[in-house]
Each structure stands twice: as C-alpha cells, then as structure tokens.
Scaffold this motif. Structure first.
Motif, mmCIF file in Angstrom:
data_model
loop_
_atom_site.group_PDB
_atom_site.id
_atom_site.type_symbol
_atom_site.label_atom_id
_atom_site.label_comp_id
_atom_site.label_asym_id
_atom_site.label_seq_id
_atom_site.Cartn_x
_atom_site.Cartn_y
_atom_site.Cartn_z
ATOM 1 N N UNK A 95 0.842 -1.199 0.000
ATOM 2 C CA UNK A 95 0.000 0.000 0.000
ATOM 3 C C UNK A 95 0.876 1.247 0.000
ATOM 4 N N UNK A 96 0.587 2.248 -0.855
ATOM 5 C CA UNK A 96 1.433 3.435 -0.933
ATOM 6 C C UNK A 96 1.201 4.455 0.166
ATOM 7 N N UNK A 100 3.189 1.048 6.850
ATOM 8 C CA UNK A 100 3.580 -0.133 6.070
ATOM 9 C C UNK A 100 2.479 -1.188 6.087
ATOM 10 N N UNK A 101 2.041 -1.575 4.896
ATOM 11 C CA UNK A 101 0.933 -2.513 4.758
ATOM 12 C C UNK A 101 1.181 -3.377 3.531
ATOM 13 N N UNK A 269 -6.934 3.023 2.773
ATOM 14 C CA UNK A 269 -6.533 1.676 3.165
ATOM 15 C C UNK A 269 -7.643 0.657 2.962
ATOM 16 N N UNK A 270 -8.859 0.978 3.407
ATOM 17 C CA UNK A 270 -9.952 0.012 3.291
ATOM 18 C C UNK A 270 -10.340 -0.237 1.834
ATOM 19 N N UNK A 271 -10.268 0.788 0.999
ATOM 20 C CA UNK A 271 -10.597 0.609 -0.415
ATOM 21 C C UNK A 271 -9.516 -0.201 -1.120
ATOM 22 N N UNK A 272 -8.264 -0.003 -0.731
ATOM 23 C CA UNK A 272 -7.171 -0.767 -1.335
ATOM 24 C C UNK A 272 -7.314 -2.251 -1.007
ATOM 25 N N UNK A 273 -7.638 -2.567 0.249
ATOM 26 C CA UNK A 273 -7.846 -3.967 0.617
ATOM 27 C C UNK A 273 -9.083 -4.526 -0.072
ATOM 28 N N UNK A 274 -10.131 -3.706 -0.176
ATOM 29 C CA UNK A 274 -11.349 -4.177 -0.823
ATOM 30 C C UNK A 274 -11.168 -4.536 -2.289
ATOM 31 N N UNK A 275 -10.172 -3.921 -2.951
ATOM 32 C CA UNK A 275 -9.919 -4.252 -4.356
ATOM 33 C C UNK A 275 -9.447 -5.686 -4.515
ATOM 34 N N UNK A 276 -8.829 -6.253 -3.472
ATOM 35 C CA UNK A 276 -8.378 -7.645 -3.528
ATOM 36 C C UNK A 276 -9.534 -8.625 -3.374
ATOM 37 N N UNK A 277 -10.689 -8.157 -2.990
ATOM 38 C CA UNK A 277 -11.851 -9.016 -2.803
ATOM 39 C C UNK A 277 -12.791 -8.985 -3.990
ATOM 40 N N UNK A 278 -12.350 -8.371 -5.085
ATOM 41 C CA UNK A 278 -13.153 -8.290 -6.300
ATOM 42 C C UNK A 278 -12.283 -8.650 -7.500
ATOM 43 N N UNK A 279 -12.920 -9.140 -8.589
ATOM 44 C CA UNK A 279 -12.156 -9.380 -9.812
ATOM 45 C C UNK A 279 -11.515 -8.077 -10.301
ATOM 46 N N UNK A 306 -4.760 -9.160 9.450
ATOM 47 C CA UNK A 306 -6.195 -9.218 9.196
ATOM 48 C C UNK A 306 -6.429 -10.143 8.012
ATOM 49 N N UNK A 307 -7.236 -11.173 8.216
ATOM 50 C CA UNK A 307 -7.627 -12.087 7.145
ATOM 51 C C UNK A 307 -9.020 -11.698 6.665
ATOM 52 N N UNK A 308 -9.127 -11.441 5.366
ATOM 53 C CA UNK A 308 -10.372 -10.952 4.782
ATOM 54 C C UNK A 308 -10.967 -11.993 3.854
ATOM 55 N N UNK A 309 -12.272 -12.065 3.876
ATOM 56 C CA UNK A 309 -13.074 -12.787 2.902
ATOM 57 C C UNK A 309 -14.250 -11.895 2.546
#
Length: 436
Positions: A95-96, A100-101, A269-279, A306-309
C-alpha cells in the motif's frame, strides 16, 4: 465450498504441533511420494542442504523431526528439499500510504491447503503466519517488524529452468522470519554469494519492514536472484518466460490493475484492501485449484494480521496468543465455469454438447473484441444480430484454460477484431503441450 481456518499459538514445538502433524501427515505423504519415495532426495542430502544453506534452523528441523516420529520420510518432507512441483496463482502489493501494509491474495487448491495460522517462538523470535507443510510459511511476519509473502513465478513443469535441485520456498520464508529483522538483511540472505539459497522453482518474494522499506526478489533454479524495487508481484518475472501460465492466470492483467491503483490514484486503506476481494484479483476458480482462499493484510509496525473474505474479516495479533477457529464459505460467482466432475459413466459432467459462457471464468480474462461489422452473421449462434461479444464454445472444463490462453494473447493485439477458428485450435494444442 467450506473451509475451516484455525489459529494456534505454541511458543515452542510441543504436543499441539505433533498432533497437527499426525493429522496432516497422511495427506502430505501421498502428495510428497506421488512420484515414488526413491525420487525424493535422501535423508543425508536433505540434512546436508539445510546445514549448508540454513545452519541456524538445523537444530529446529531436527527437533520437529523427532516430534513427527523420527521417521525417514517425515524428516525428508520437513526439510522441503527437492519437493514435488506445486503451483499457485497469487497477487500481492504494498500500500502506498504512510503505514507499512502488505496485502496479498492466496490462490491455491483448497484440497492442499493447511488453513492454519501458527504463532510460534521457536528460536526466541515471535513469528505469525499461514503455514505450509506445518514448518514452512506462504506469508507471515515477525516481532522485529518484517513481513514476507510469496507468489508463483510463472515457469511451470519440468525441464531446464523450471524445476531444479533446491529448497521449497515455504521453508525459505520461515528461515527469513526466524533470522532476519530488516529488508536489507532479508535480501542479503536471498542473494548472498556463493552460497545462495537455491529455490527448486521460480517464485517472487516480497519483503516489507516497519520502516516501510520494501523489495521484491525473483528466485529461479537456473539463475541468480534478481532484486527489484517493485511494489507489486503476480505470477511472472519477465515478459519472455512462462507465457502459458501468464495467460492461464491472467497475471499481466492483475499486475496492470494493481499498478494503476498504486500510480494513478492512491486509495484509502480500506478501499485498497477491498480491491483484492473483487475481480480481477479475486478468483473463484476453486474447481480448477486456483481460487482465492483468503486475503491477508499484514501491518508489521503494529504486529497485526487481518484475514479478509467477502463479507467477513478476522483480526489476529502477533502480540497475543490466539487459539480459535473461523469457518469460511466461498461462493462461486455468476458466469464461472463449474468444476469438472466425472459422471458415473466416466464422461465429463458437461456432456458432449457445447457449453457457452462469456470467457471470464476463474481468472477474469478480458472479453473477446467486438466484431468489426455491426450486422455480420454470427457463426456460433447461427443467427443474424447486432454487434455483440462472440461466445466461446467449450466442450468441457478441461478446454476452458486453453481459450483463456488465446484471450490473454489477443488482449494486447489492438488490430485483431475477429478470432479465426485456426487460432482457437492452436491455443488448444499449446495448452496440451504445456500441461503439467
């Protein structure tokens, strides 16, 4: 599809780890010995490899071997030296933002997955991560603020440059977290000369520390380690190797998607992680063995994982012990080709009639380009109609990756507006030659 994730904390190797190994060992032995026990390196070769390349964890390997029963096969398996080839299709990025993430998707077969988060202090340093083979790790972090993660490097199969005499990448990640505290120290281990740690297959390893220093190392069995300052890693290392795997896993498309999110605009941060949960990052190709099993967000400065599904998140910490479980239900998205199942007659569950879909199954490959003429006759649907995306005939799930090869090849060809049947047949032949 259901998975039961477990989080276990055991500071030193003990009865919990021994019980887990007894539970997992029958399945792991079948996988490890599928080509024959004699094909795998001997105990003396495995011990020699660990003593030469990872002497700091040699006593730990011997202790775990004793807990596993002291058998020859168990010791050779736990060394991760010369294991069978295994493939995964993962995506990871830094994450930019200021904190650090490290965020990663782990795409793998649920039938060969530990689903175990282990917190340990085996050598005095706290380590938390997702295990592989109960000794290795596919991602993790330590109490010094170092986080590591891996992706497959895109060179499958046997032959020169694809598999070699080396160590499996999970034990390499375990070694980094047990012995290193910063990114420079980890990279020095990966590229040290002349005793470079040999990797038995091509892998990409991204490391991040609490000071937000990061690097990505490209490991391969046939060349020296290449270190880059890339914040993104998918399933290729260059534009010239592994074209078949790049096409099958849509790795170029995922890399471009992540680079756009890092360079064109900085997401929260939350939007960046959310992109990994979508095609295109999130995959539902569980039937093909490459579905996204989890999304991990490592914050090494805080020691938090944090583990996301889709629809749920599990917060874990390196600073406290956790013994809990989390059931997860993965749902296939609409439009995905289902997993191939053998019917009682031994034929494909799809039968002999063509199955039509819109070519975005599994790895989210782009659609075929539109036809140049707006009212040309559609040869597949056998009717006249307006301009539309051409459907792709698939007689079984086995043939669908071949069509994905073709789509990935045509995605960058701006001048090609139609797909000749000859190209489809060529893609199918290439797929059969590249299968493992």
């Amino acid at each position: 599809m259901h998975l039961a994730f477990r989080a276990i904390s055991e500071p030193l190797p003990g009865p919990r780890w021994a019980g887990l190994f007894e539970e997992y060992w029958p399945a792991y032995r079948r996988w490890w010995a599928k080509d024959g026990v004699s094909v795998r390196p001997s105990y003396a070769e495995c011990r020699r490899a660990i003593r030469r390349h990872m002497p700091e964890i040699l006593p730990l390997w011997e202790e775990l071997t004793e807990l596993a029963g002291g058998g020859d096969d168990a010791a050779r398996f736990l060394s991760f030296y010369g294991p069978p080839a295994y493939l995964s299709a993962c995506s990871q990025a830094i994450w930019p933002g200021e904190e650090p993430l490290l965020v990663r998707n782990y795409d793998y077969s649920p039938r060969a997955f530990d689903a175990l988060i282990l917190r340990s202090e085996w050598q005095g340093r706290a380590v938390l991560g997702m295990t592989d083979g109960l000794f290795g790790l596919v991602d993790g972090m330590n109490d010094a603020g170092l986080a590591v993660s891996l992706t497959f490097g895109g060179r499958p199969g046997r032959g020169p440059g694809r598999t070699g005499a080396g160590l499996g990448i999970p034990i390499v990640l375990r070694y980094l977290l047990e012995t290193c505290a910063t990114v420079p120290a980890a990279i020095a281990v990966l590229e040290r000369v002349p005793r470079r740690i040999p990797s038995h297959m091509s892998y990409n390893v991204t490391v991040l520390d609490r000071d937000r220093r990061y690097l990505t190392a490209y490991l391969a069995p046939d060349r020296e380690t290449i270190v880059t300052h890339m914040a993104v890693a998918t399933n290729h290392q260059s534009a010239s190797n592994g074209w078949a795997m790049r096409a099958l896993r849509a790795t170029v498309e995922r890399e471009r998607f992540l680079l756009q999110r890092l360079t064109l605009h900085v997401d929260p941060e939350d939007k960046f992680i959310g992109a990994f949960l979508r095609p295109p990052l999130y995959s539902t190709a569980f039937g093909q063995g490459f579905g996204t099993l989890y999304t991990a967000a490592y914050r090494p400065a805080r020691g938090q994982l944090d583990l996301h599904w889709p629809g749920s998140v599990w917060h874990l910490s390196l600073l406290r012990s956790t013994c809990a479980g989390r059931p997860v239900h993965h749902r296939a998205r609409r439009g995905q080709v289902p997993a191939r199942r053998a019917s009682p007659a031994g034929r494909s569950a799809f039968g002999t009639s063509p199955v039509w879909h819109r070519c975005h199954a599994g790895a989210s490959v782009p659609y075929l380009p539109r036809t140049r003429r707006s009212h040309r006759r559609c040869q597949h649907r056998r009717r006249k109609g307006p301009r539309c995306h051409r459907p792709v005939p698939v007689r079984s799930a086995r043939e669908s990756p071949a069509l994905q090869f073709l789509l990935a090849e045509l995605a960058d060809d701006k001048q090609l507006h139609t797909v000749p049947l000859r190209r489809v047949r060529q893609a199918r032949r290439r797929f059969q030659r590249c299968r493992i």
